[in-house]
Enzyme design. Sequence first.
Site, PDB file in Angstrom:
ATOM      1  N   GLY A  13      32.364 -44.215 -18.486  1.00 53.56           N
ATOM      2  CA  GLY A  13      31.126 -45.016 -17.558  1.00 53.56           C
ATOM      3  C   GLY A  13      30.866 -44.345 -16.217  1.00 53.56           C
ATOM      4  O   GLY A  13      30.323 -45.023 -15.608  1.00 53.56           O
ATOM      5  N   ASN A  15      29.264 -41.898 -15.220  1.00 45.19           N
ATOM      6  CA  ASN A  15      28.080 -41.436 -15.072  1.00 45.19           C
ATOM      7  C   ASN A  15      26.804 -42.740 -15.253  1.00 45.19           C
ATOM      8  O   ASN A  15      26.058 -42.582 -14.364  1.00 45.19           O
ATOM      9  CB  ASN A  15      27.592 -40.527 -16.223  1.00 45.19           C
ATOM     10  N   MET A  95      29.235 -40.710 -27.764  1.00 44.79           N
ATOM     11  CA  MET A  95      29.954 -39.868 -28.541  1.00 44.79           C
ATOM     12  C   MET A  95      29.479 -39.958 -30.116  1.00 44.79           C
ATOM     13  O   MET A  95      30.318 -39.524 -31.111  1.00 44.79           O
ATOM     14  CB  MET A  95      31.381 -39.974 -28.417  1.00 44.79           C
ATOM     15  N   HIS A  96      28.219 -40.303 -30.294  1.00 40.68           N
ATOM     16  CA  HIS A  96      27.661 -40.446 -31.714  1.00 40.68           C
ATOM     17  C   HIS A  96      26.422 -39.536 -31.941  1.00 40.68           C
ATOM     18  O   HIS A  96      25.621 -39.786 -31.000  1.00 40.68           O
ATOM     19  CB  HIS A  96      27.301 -41.814 -32.158  1.00 40.68           C
ATOM     20  N   LEU A  98      22.777 -39.193 -33.172  1.00 41.40           N
ATOM     21  CA  LEU A  98      21.764 -40.076 -33.535  1.00 41.40           C
ATOM     22  C   LEU A  98      20.578 -39.681 -34.517  1.00 41.40           C
ATOM     23  O   LEU A  98      20.231 -38.507 -34.110  1.00 41.40           O
ATOM     24  CB  LEU A  98      20.889 -40.560 -32.206  1.00 41.40           C
ATOM     25  N   ASN A 112      20.239 -36.833 -23.103  1.00 43.16           N
ATOM     26  CA  ASN A 112      21.518 -36.710 -23.454  1.00 43.16           C
ATOM     27  C   ASN A 112      21.971 -35.874 -22.051  1.00 43.16           C
ATOM     28  O   ASN A 112      21.516 -34.946 -21.637  1.00 43.16           O
ATOM     29  CB  ASN A 112      21.795 -36.058 -24.624  1.00 43.16           C
ATOM     30  N   HIS A 114      25.135 -33.520 -21.064  1.00 44.03           N
ATOM     31  CA  HIS A 114      26.417 -32.499 -21.781  1.00 44.03           C
ATOM     32  C   HIS A 114      27.300 -31.768 -20.604  1.00 44.03           C
ATOM     33  O   HIS A 114      26.549 -31.155 -19.943  1.00 44.03           O
ATOM     34  CB  HIS A 114      25.899 -31.614 -22.991  1.00 44.03           C
ATOM     35  N   ASP A 155      24.176 -31.815 -29.044  1.00 42.65           N
ATOM     36  CA  ASP A 155      24.012 -31.395 -27.590  1.00 42.65           C
ATOM     37  C   ASP A 155      23.004 -30.222 -27.649  1.00 42.65           C
ATOM     38  O   ASP A 155      22.992 -29.429 -26.876  1.00 42.65           O
ATOM     39  CB  ASP A 155      25.442 -31.073 -27.046  1.00 42.65           C
TER      40      ASP A 155
HETATM   41  C1  GAR Z   1      30.614 -36.874 -19.611  1.00 47.11           C
HETATM   42  O1  GAR Z   1      31.416 -35.498 -19.402  1.00 47.11           O
HETATM   43  C2  GAR Z   1      29.586 -36.337 -20.504  1.00 47.11           C
HETATM   44  O2  GAR Z   1      28.856 -35.289 -20.436  1.00 47.11           O
HETATM   45  C3  GAR Z   1      30.305 -36.077 -21.807  1.00 47.11           C
HETATM   46  O3  GAR Z   1      31.108 -37.346 -22.022  1.00 47.11           O
HETATM   47  C4  GAR Z   1      31.634 -37.673 -20.583  1.00 47.11           C
HETATM   48  C5  GAR Z   1      31.502 -39.042 -20.101  1.00 47.11           C
HETATM   49  O4  GAR Z   1      32.101 -39.197 -19.074  1.00 47.11           O
HETATM   50  N1  GAR Z   1      29.411 -35.881 -23.204  1.00 47.11           N
HETATM   51  C6  GAR Z   1      29.599 -35.343 -23.956  1.00 47.11           C
HETATM   52  O5  GAR Z   1      30.352 -34.435 -24.244  1.00 47.11           O
HETATM   53  C7  GAR Z   1      28.262 -35.426 -25.226  1.00 47.11           C
HETATM   54  N2  GAR Z   1      28.712 -34.218 -25.992  1.00 47.11           N
HETATM   55  P1  GAR Z   1      31.708 -40.941 -18.405  1.00 47.11           P
HETATM   56  O6  GAR Z   1      32.096 -41.674 -19.462  1.00 47.11           O
HETATM   57  O7  GAR Z   1      32.663 -40.901 -17.025  1.00 47.11           O
HETATM   58  O8  GAR Z   1      30.205 -40.908 -17.767  1.00 47.11           O
END
Ligand code: GAR
Length: 231
Positions: A13, A15, A95-96, A98, A112, A114, A155
């Site tokens: 989390g 982000n 990570m699912h 939708l 989203n 990525h 993505d």
């Molecule tokens: C981030 O790097 C995001 O871009 C990625 O998961 C991480 C979450 O980090 N998402 C993906 O790979 C989607 N395919 P966080 O939990 O520290 O925000």
Amino acid sequence: MTARLAVLVSGNGTNLQAILDACANGRLDAEVVVVLSNRKAAYGLERAALAGIPTEYLPLRPFLDTGRSRRDYDAELAAVLASHRPDWVVLAGWMHLLSAPFLHNFPNRVVNLHPALPGVFPGADAISEAWEAHVAGKLDSTGVMVHLVPDDGVDNGPVVGTVEVPIVANDSRETLEARIHAAEHELLVDCLSRLIDLDARRKRPYEGPIGVHHPTDATERRTAALPEASQ
Ligand code: GAR
């Protein structure tokens, strides 16, 4: 009008934290109205609780174990989020994939993040794949992107923003990952700010989902149109 954000997380989390900080310091005219996770141990839920934000925990496994489908799960997910009346649904490390029973309730409203550029390294291991391509001599930069989610593609969808992240001398996978995450924190807040500003300029606030429904197969796959001012 302050935008209402629902943030979906599966992990750390960081982000989400960038969004919370941007709401608190005024960079985003928004409030996070709910944080939802499919994983009980997701630290993002704790970040939300520390910030006094409502949390929801909705795991997939009990649905599958009781003979319900992935689509049933997605419909329930939409119903839970709809009860918080979000203007935007932000996938911040969710990570699912939708499917339509979720997405039809929030058309053009699911965003989203990525850790790769459009069309490159979709899926859960984008950073490792970029690093391996670099080690193999095939890549000297990667990037991050924010896009709208029109369907259950991986993505993929109308791009809101991208940032290139160079791979520099003496980088390790860890230093590259840290630089990618820092770029994500900036880009995600920037893109949300642009989308929220766009709504404000149009003076047409999101009316909210009109009930939660299951689409017919014929109407399932729709392509989201990126709001023109954000292109
Ligand atoms: C981030 O790097 C995001 O871009 C990625 O998961 C991480 C979450 O980090 N998402 C993906 O790979 C989607 N395919 P966080 O939990 O520290 O925000």
